[in-house]
Design an enzyme around this catalytic site. Structure first.
Site, PDB file in Angstrom:
ATOM      1  N   CYS A 136      17.703  32.172  17.345  1.00  0.00           N
ATOM      2  CA  CYS A 136      17.116  30.888  17.780  1.00  0.00           C
ATOM      3  C   CYS A 136      16.422  31.103  19.117  1.00  0.00           C
ATOM      4  O   CYS A 136      15.408  31.766  19.183  1.00  0.00           O
ATOM      5  CB  CYS A 136      18.169  29.785  17.832  1.00  0.00           C
ATOM      6  SG  CYS A 136      19.640  30.220  18.778  1.00  0.00           S
ATOM      7  N   SER A 137      16.978  30.559  20.199  1.00  0.00           N
ATOM      8  CA  SER A 137      16.341  30.745  21.504  1.00  0.00           C
ATOM      9  C   SER A 137      17.380  30.688  22.616  1.00  0.00           C
ATOM     10  O   SER A 137      17.158  30.073  23.655  1.00  0.00           O
ATOM     11  CB  SER A 137      15.267  29.674  21.726  1.00  0.00           C
ATOM     12  OG  SER A 137      15.832  28.372  21.626  1.00  0.00           O
ATOM     13  N   CYS A 138      18.539  31.330  22.410  1.00  0.00           N
ATOM     14  CA  CYS A 138      19.573  31.363  23.446  1.00  0.00           C
ATOM     15  C   CYS A 138      18.996  32.001  24.712  1.00  0.00           C
ATOM     16  O   CYS A 138      18.327  33.037  24.647  1.00  0.00           O
ATOM     17  CB  CYS A 138      20.787  32.139  22.951  1.00  0.00           C
ATOM     18  SG  CYS A 138      21.633  31.332  21.574  1.00  0.00           S
ATOM     19  N   CYS A 157      16.272  36.496  21.552  1.00  0.00           N
ATOM     20  CA  CYS A 157      17.293  35.836  20.740  1.00  0.00           C
ATOM     21  C   CYS A 157      16.738  35.800  19.324  1.00  0.00           C
ATOM     22  O   CYS A 157      15.815  35.039  19.041  1.00  0.00           O
ATOM     23  CB  CYS A 157      17.603  34.427  21.241  1.00  0.00           C
ATOM     24  SG  CYS A 157      18.817  33.575  20.216  1.00  0.00           S
TER      25      CYS A 157
END
Length: 204
Positions: free
Chosen positions: A111-113, A108
């Site tokens: 961000c950190s999906c 991602c």
């Protein structure tokens, strides 16, 4: 250094991040802002009910049931929801299959999906700036650092997870695992193999 000495009294304390978490929990509990029992329930949920074991179940089922695999690749969101794996961060799931010709890897970049219902909370390295930048620019080098060496003729495809779509890698079934039941197959599936930064275990 003195603090590295296992006989030193400070070595008995939890690591600094754990101390900070415990201190924060204590303050919030004393102020009546959180319920420790509710917090324990949340922690138990993410440790034992939501985590890589869910994704491993999906992968093992796909390995052992061709009809399930076909449905999974066509509409993963519905299929995993039917298994009870849905909720926050799991609204739109796409499964991409590794083959001898193509290895898939998920990142991602914004961000950190991450597909929480299937893999739990993302590891620290997945959220790091280094991984998010390098996975796109130099995926083979990143894979090599994770211990994954691919044949030169295997293409690497990097998928960028977003708030709209979260990806799960369906790794190739390891050699020697034919005839194993779903539970035995699930034990071979690692979290990293479902992100694409690792491979399944080989049966002993």
């Amino acid at each position: 250094m003195p603090h590295d000495d296992p006989d030193h009294p400070h070595a008995l304390l939890p690591p600094e991040p754990a101390l900070r978490v415990k201190a924060l929990e204590t303050i919030l509990t004393r102020k009546g802002l959180i319920d420790p029992a509710a917090l324990d329930e949340i922690i138990d949920t993410y440790q034992n009910k939501i985590g890589p074991q869910n994704g491993a179940h999906v992968v093992a089922k796909a390995w052992s049931d061709p009809a399930f695999k076909t449905a999974l690749l066509a509409d993963a969101t519905s299929v995993v929801a039917d298994l009870g794996y849905y909720g926050r961060q799991g609204e739109h799931i796409v499964v991409v299959e590794n083959t001898h010709e193509r290895h898939n890897m998920v990142v991602c970049t914004l961000c950190s999906c991450y597909p929480w219902p299937l893999l739990g909370i993302p590891p620290g390295w997945y959220k790091s700036d280094a991984y998010r930048a390098r996975a796109v620019r130099e995926p083979r080098k990143v894979l090599a650092e994770f211990g994954v060496a691919l044949p030169e003729d295997t293409a690497v495809r990097v998928w960028d997870s977003t708030a709209e779509i979260r990806y799960l890698v369906l790794p190739m079934q390891p050699e020697g695992s034919d005839g194993l039941d779903e539970q035995e197959l699930a034990a071979l599936v690692t979290r990293d193999s479902m992100i694409g930064t690792g491979l399944p275990k080989v049966p002993s």
